[in-house]
Motif scaffolding. Structure first.
Motif, PDB file in Angstrom:
ATOM      1  N   ILE A 230      13.773  62.593  68.015  1.00 26.01           N
ATOM      2  CA  ILE A 230      12.524  61.980  68.462  1.00 26.01           C
ATOM      3  C   ILE A 230      11.986  62.731  69.685  1.00 26.01           C
ATOM      4  N   ARG A 231      12.863  63.159  70.544  1.00 25.28           N
ATOM      5  CA  ARG A 231      12.456  63.908  71.739  1.00 25.28           C
ATOM      6  C   ARG A 231      11.797  65.225  71.368  1.00 25.28           C
ATOM      7  N   GLN A 232      12.377  65.942  70.397  1.00 28.29           N
ATOM      8  CA  GLN A 232      11.808  67.231  69.994  1.00 28.29           C
ATOM      9  C   GLN A 232      10.399  67.059  69.435  1.00 28.29           C
ATOM     10  N   LEU A 233      10.218  66.058  68.579  1.00 22.90           N
ATOM     11  CA  LEU A 233       8.888  65.842  68.008  1.00 22.90           C
ATOM     12  C   LEU A 233       7.894  65.399  69.072  1.00 22.90           C
ATOM     13  N   CYS A 234       8.342  64.557  69.978  1.00 22.50           N
ATOM     14  CA  CYS A 234       7.445  64.105  71.052  1.00 22.50           C
ATOM     15  C   CYS A 234       7.014  65.271  71.926  1.00 22.50           C
ATOM     16  N   GLN A 235       7.941  66.163  72.230  1.00 22.33           N
ATOM     17  CA  GLN A 235       7.587  67.322  73.043  1.00 22.33           C
ATOM     18  C   GLN A 235       6.653  68.261  72.290  1.00 22.33           C
ATOM     19  N   GLU A 236       6.953  68.503  71.028  1.00 22.15           N
ATOM     20  CA  GLU A 236       6.139  69.425  70.245  1.00 22.15           C
ATOM     21  C   GLU A 236       4.714  68.914  70.054  1.00 22.15           C
ATOM     22  N   PHE A 237       4.575  67.616  69.792  1.00 23.41           N
ATOM     23  CA  PHE A 237       3.266  67.070  69.453  1.00 23.41           C
ATOM     24  C   PHE A 237       2.628  66.278  70.587  1.00 23.41           C
ATOM     25  N   LYS A 238       3.279  66.290  71.740  1.00 29.15           N
ATOM     26  CA  LYS A 238       2.748  65.609  72.927  1.00 29.15           C
ATOM     27  C   LYS A 238       2.385  64.153  72.603  1.00 29.15           C
ATOM     28  N   CYS A 239       3.352  63.455  72.046  1.00 25.67           N
ATOM     29  CA  CYS A 239       3.183  62.034  71.763  1.00 25.67           C
ATOM     30  C   CYS A 239       4.381  61.291  72.345  1.00 25.67           C
ATOM     31  N   THR A 240       4.342  60.001  72.293  1.00 18.26           N
ATOM     32  CA  THR A 240       5.399  59.195  72.896  1.00 18.26           C
ATOM     33  C   THR A 240       6.379  58.697  71.830  1.00 18.26           C
ATOM     34  N   PRO A 241       7.608  58.414  72.250  1.00 20.00           N
ATOM     35  CA  PRO A 241       8.550  57.800  71.311  1.00 20.00           C
ATOM     36  C   PRO A 241       8.005  56.484  70.756  1.00 20.00           C
ATOM     37  N   ARG A 242       7.293  55.769  71.588  1.00 22.23           N
ATOM     38  CA  ARG A 242       6.697  54.511  71.136  1.00 22.23           C
ATOM     39  C   ARG A 242       5.741  54.741  69.966  1.00 22.23           C
ATOM     40  N   ALA A 243       4.956  55.823  70.028  1.00 24.43           N
ATOM     41  CA  ALA A 243       4.031  56.138  68.938  1.00 24.43           C
ATOM     42  C   ALA A 243       4.806  56.416  67.650  1.00 24.43           C
ATOM     43  N   LEU A 244       5.877  57.196  67.742  1.00 24.07           N
ATOM     44  CA  LEU A 244       6.659  57.499  66.544  1.00 24.07           C
ATOM     45  C   LEU A 244       7.298  56.245  65.971  1.00 24.07           C
ATOM     46  N   ARG A 245       7.787  55.377  66.835  1.00 15.66           N
ATOM     47  CA  ARG A 245       8.372  54.119  66.355  1.00 15.66           C
ATOM     48  C   ARG A 245       7.288  53.242  65.710  1.00 15.66           C
ATOM     49  N   PHE A 246       6.090  53.277  66.281  1.00 16.97           N
ATOM     50  CA  PHE A 246       4.970  52.522  65.719  1.00 16.97           C
ATOM     51  C   PHE A 246       4.639  53.028  64.305  1.00 16.97           C
ATOM     52  N   TYR A 247       4.560  54.356  64.144  1.00 19.18           N
ATOM     53  CA  TYR A 247       4.285  54.925  62.824  1.00 19.18           C
ATOM     54  C   TYR A 247       5.400  54.562  61.847  1.00 19.18           C
ATOM     55  N   GLU A 248       6.618  54.492  62.350  1.00 19.77           N
ATOM     56  CA  GLU A 248       7.740  54.072  61.509  1.00 19.77           C
ATOM     57  C   GLU A 248       7.570  52.606  61.091  1.00 19.77           C
ATOM     58  N   ASP A 249       7.198  51.754  62.038  1.00 17.96           N
ATOM     59  CA  ASP A 249       6.977  50.335  61.730  1.00 17.96           C
ATOM     60  C   ASP A 249       5.869  50.147  60.693  1.00 17.96           C
ATOM     61  N   LYS A 250       4.874  51.029  60.726  1.00 17.40           N
ATOM     62  CA  LYS A 250       3.754  50.947  59.780  1.00 17.40           C
ATOM     63  C   LYS A 250       4.090  51.589  58.431  1.00 17.40           C
ATOM     64  N   GLY A 251       5.284  52.153  58.315  1.00 14.81           N
ATOM     65  CA  GLY A 251       5.706  52.759  57.059  1.00 14.81           C
ATOM     66  C   GLY A 251       5.194  54.169  56.840  1.00 14.81           C
ATOM     67  N   LEU A 252       4.667  54.788  57.886  1.00 13.26           N
ATOM     68  CA  LEU A 252       4.136  56.143  57.757  1.00 13.26           C
ATOM     69  C   LEU A 252       5.224  57.197  57.918  1.00 13.26           C
ATOM     70  N   LEU A 253       6.254  56.877  58.664  1.00  7.85           N
ATOM     71  CA  LEU A 253       7.419  57.746  58.843  1.00  7.85           C
ATOM     72  C   LEU A 253       8.658  56.960  58.443  1.00  7.85           C
ATOM     73  N   ASN A 254       9.653  57.678  57.950  1.00  9.42           N
ATOM     74  CA  ASN A 254      10.885  57.022  57.546  1.00  9.42           C
ATOM     75  C   ASN A 254      12.076  57.912  57.898  1.00  9.42           C
ATOM     76  N   PRO A 255      12.378  58.039  59.196  1.00 13.68           N
ATOM     77  CA  PRO A 255      13.487  58.914  59.588  1.00 13.68           C
ATOM     78  C   PRO A 255      14.833  58.322  59.171  1.00 13.68           C
ATOM     79  N   ALA A 256      15.784  59.215  58.961  1.00 16.97           N
ATOM     80  CA  ALA A 256      17.157  58.792  58.689  1.00 16.97           C
ATOM     81  C   ALA A 256      17.770  58.316  60.004  1.00 16.97           C
ATOM     82  N   ARG A 257      18.923  57.725  59.917  1.00 16.83           N
ATOM     83  CA  ARG A 257      19.611  57.235  61.114  1.00 16.83           C
ATOM     84  C   ARG A 257      20.976  57.887  61.222  1.00 16.83           C
ATOM     85  N   ASP A 258      21.322  58.198  62.443  1.00 18.31           N
ATOM     86  CA  ASP A 258      22.672  58.645  62.774  1.00 18.31           C
ATOM     87  C   ASP A 258      23.125  57.708  63.875  1.00 18.31           C
ATOM     88  N   GLY A 259      23.720  56.590  63.484  1.00 15.01           N
ATOM     89  CA  GLY A 259      24.024  55.539  64.443  1.00 15.01           C
ATOM     90  C   GLY A 259      22.720  54.907  64.883  1.00 15.01           C
TER      91      GLY A 259
END
Length: 159
Positions: free
Chosen positions: A14-43
């Protein structure tokens, strides 16, 4: 060419994507909640694939041009269709054309508003020149100060 050579197995945090795209972890989690992203989990950690990264690129582009998240979702949902991207391209083309029409209408409204404001400024300046010419320099000072503040804000946003 084998699919594994075209599509790297690299993952992203999440940190790498946030740095690359200048967005916040909260934004990525929001997109995940909306079903737009579906990352795998490692713990407890999210692990983003190249597909998640590509979807994020499309999400951010869509947002930048003013598409609603629901519209972006409609386009992304067609990504997996087995038609060489035809359905996704058709949906995107339709949404993009709709957005162009909306933005052009907004631009007309903005141009009209600017023209009206300029006429209003001219009338106010003429009225002040007749009734209180001593105040016109103050209006210019205020205009310069406001311009500097707005410039400072724009400069701060760019950082």
């Amino acid at each position: 060419m084998p699919a594994d050579l075209r599509r790297p197995h690299r993952t992203f945090t999440i940190r790498q994507l946030c740095q690359e795209f200048k967005c916040t972890p909260r934004a990525l989690r929001f997109y995940e909640d909306k079903g737009l992203l579906n990352p795998a989990r490692d713990g407890m950690n999210r692990v983003y694939s190249y597909k998640d990264r590509a979807r994020l690129v499309l999400i951010l582009r869509g947002k930048r041009v003013g598409l609603a998240l629901s519209e972006i979702g409609e386009i992304l949902d067609l990504y997996e269709a087995d038609d060489d991207g035809v359905a996704q391209n058709l949906k995107s083309l339709g949404k993009f054309r709709e957005r162009i029409v909306a933005l052009e209408a907004q631009r007309e409204d903005i141009d009209k508003a600017i023209a009206e404001l300029k006429v209003g400024c001219e009338r106010l300046e003429q009225h002040l020149a007749k009734t209180r010419p001593d105040l016109l320099p103050q209006a210019e000072d205020y205009h310069q100060m406001l311009g500097q503040r707005l410039g400072d804000l724009e400069h701060a946003d760019a950082k």
